[in-house]
Design a protein around this motif. Structure first.
Motif, short mmCIF file in Angstrom:
data_model
loop_
_atom_site.label_atom_id
_atom_site.label_comp_id
_atom_site.label_asym_id
_atom_site.label_seq_id
_atom_site.Cartn_x
_atom_site.Cartn_y
_atom_site.Cartn_z
N ALA A 37 44.75 36.76 31.00
CA ALA A 37 45.79 37.64 30.91
C ALA A 37 45.14 38.96 30.21
CB ALA A 37 46.77 36.95 30.13
N TYR A 38 44.47 38.67 29.06
CA TYR A 38 43.68 40.00 28.41
C TYR A 38 42.97 40.78 29.28
CZ TYR A 38 41.09 42.69 25.27
OH TYR A 38 40.35 43.74 24.65
N ARG A 40 42.88 40.80 32.72
CA ARG A 40 43.40 41.53 33.73
C ARG A 40 44.27 42.65 33.23
NH1 ARG A 40 47.42 37.77 34.33
NH2 ARG A 40 45.85 36.07 35.37
N GLN A 41 44.86 42.47 32.07
CA GLN A 41 45.50 44.00 31.50
C GLN A 41 44.59 44.97 31.18
OE1 GLN A 41 47.31 43.17 27.72
NE2 GLN A 41 48.11 45.23 27.41
N ALA A 42 43.31 44.74 30.61
CA ALA A 42 42.14 45.55 30.50
C ALA A 42 41.97 46.23 31.77
CB ALA A 42 41.09 44.71 29.73
N ASP A 44 43.44 46.48 34.62
CA ASP A 44 44.36 47.31 34.90
C ASP A 44 44.46 48.64 34.23
OD1 ASP A 44 45.43 45.38 36.81
OD2 ASP A 44 46.92 44.65 35.71
N GLU A 45 44.47 48.67 33.03
CA GLU A 45 44.23 49.84 32.01
C GLU A 45 43.13 50.59 32.51
OE1 GLU A 45 46.81 51.06 30.14
OE2 GLU A 45 47.87 49.30 30.55
N LYS A 48 43.78 52.38 35.64
CA LYS A 48 44.90 53.45 35.54
C LYS A 48 44.20 54.64 35.02
CE LYS A 48 49.01 50.54 34.69
NZ LYS A 48 49.85 49.97 33.79
#
Length: 60
Positions: A37-38, A40-42, A44-45, A48
């Protein structure tokens, strides 16, 4: 010799903690899910930020 010491330490810590094998497996699974999850979030950031930078370059 070193691997025997590591194995013995692992066995002692497992017995001392009172956790069962399924408890350790569950904890390891939760840790891996949290890491995924971490990551994936990193990712995605980063995407962006890269897209925003590309849009700024394209607009100029």
């Amino acid at each position: 010799m070193k691997s025997l010491l590591v194995a013995a330490t692992l066995v002692v810590s497992t017995l001392a903690s009172g956790c069962s094998t399924s408890g350790w497996i569950s904890a390891a699974g939760e840790a891996m899910q949290a890491r995924d999850a971490y990551d994936r979030q990193a990712r995605d950031e980063r995407l962006k930020r890269a897209n925003a930078a590309a849009a700024r370059v394209h607009d100029n």
